[in-house]
Design a protein around this motif. Structure first.
Motif, mmCIF file in Angstrom:
data_model
loop_
_atom_site.group_PDB
_atom_site.id
_atom_site.type_symbol
_atom_site.label_atom_id
_atom_site.label_comp_id
_atom_site.label_asym_id
_atom_site.label_seq_id
_atom_site.Cartn_x
_atom_site.Cartn_y
_atom_site.Cartn_z
ATOM 1 N N ARG A 178 0.837 -1.199 0.000
ATOM 2 C CA ARG A 178 0.000 0.000 0.000
ATOM 3 C C ARG A 178 0.870 1.245 0.000
ATOM 4 N N LYS A 179 0.325 2.317 -0.571
ATOM 5 C CA LYS A 179 1.092 3.565 -0.634
ATOM 6 C C LYS A 179 1.465 4.046 0.772
ATOM 7 N N SER A 180 0.546 3.870 1.714
ATOM 8 C CA SER A 180 0.778 4.362 3.074
ATOM 9 C C SER A 180 1.437 3.310 3.965
ATOM 10 N N ARG B 62 -9.035 -4.734 -0.803
ATOM 11 C CA ARG B 62 -9.165 -4.099 -2.114
ATOM 12 C C ARG B 62 -8.184 -4.692 -3.120
ATOM 13 N N ALA B 63 -8.526 -4.530 -4.391
ATOM 14 C CA ALA B 63 -7.675 -5.039 -5.460
ATOM 15 C C ALA B 63 -6.347 -4.289 -5.483
ATOM 16 N N LYS B 64 -5.375 -4.877 -6.139
ATOM 17 C CA LYS B 64 -4.005 -4.360 -6.132
ATOM 18 C C LYS B 64 -3.930 -2.870 -6.484
ATOM 19 N N GLU B 65 -4.602 -2.462 -7.557
ATOM 20 C CA GLU B 65 -4.511 -1.059 -7.967
ATOM 21 C C GLU B 65 -5.329 -0.166 -7.041
ATOM 22 N N ALA B 66 -6.450 -0.663 -6.572
ATOM 23 C CA ALA B 66 -7.332 0.126 -5.700
ATOM 24 C C ALA B 66 -6.663 0.430 -4.366
#
Ligand SMILES: [Zn+2]
Length: 106
Positions: free
Chosen positions: A17-19, A95-99
């Motif tokens: 995840r980005k965070s 959530r899905a990979k991109e989401a």
């Protein structure tokens, strides 16, 4: 592997995840809170915070009083949940990979 190559490889390391699943940013450690459901100790910036408004008056009566112009004080109760309890309660979802990269609210 040279040190430079090592640094490039570290940068290319995948993150889920980005965070990184927290709202910590570049900050170091953070305090802990206890999950309201299972009691697990969770870092404060990882825990999911849920605030609910609790009316002390019965909703039907409250509506009538509000129509008469009464001010009804309300209590707020704040709870912290660990990730597995938050998923169980439906506060957050898998959530899905991109989401997962998106940080916008739903
Ligand atoms: Zn929990």
């Amino acid at each position: 592997m040279t040190f430079k190559e090592y640094l490039v490889s570290v940068k290319a390391m995948p993150i889920k995840r980005k965070s990184r699943g927290r709202s910590k940013g570049q900050k170091g450690r953070s305090g802990y809170v206890q999950c309201s459901m299972c009691g697990e100790l969770v870092p404060r910036d990882k825990a999911k915070k849920a605030t609910r408004r609790i009316s002390l008056v019965d909703p039907v009566l409250a509506r009538e009083l509000r129509q008469k112009g009464a001010y009804l004080p309300a209590r707020f109760d704040t709870k912290y949940y660990c990730i597995s309890c938050a998923v169980h309660l439906g506060l957050v979802k898998v959530r899905a990979k991109e989401a997962r990269k998106s940080r916008s609210r739903r």
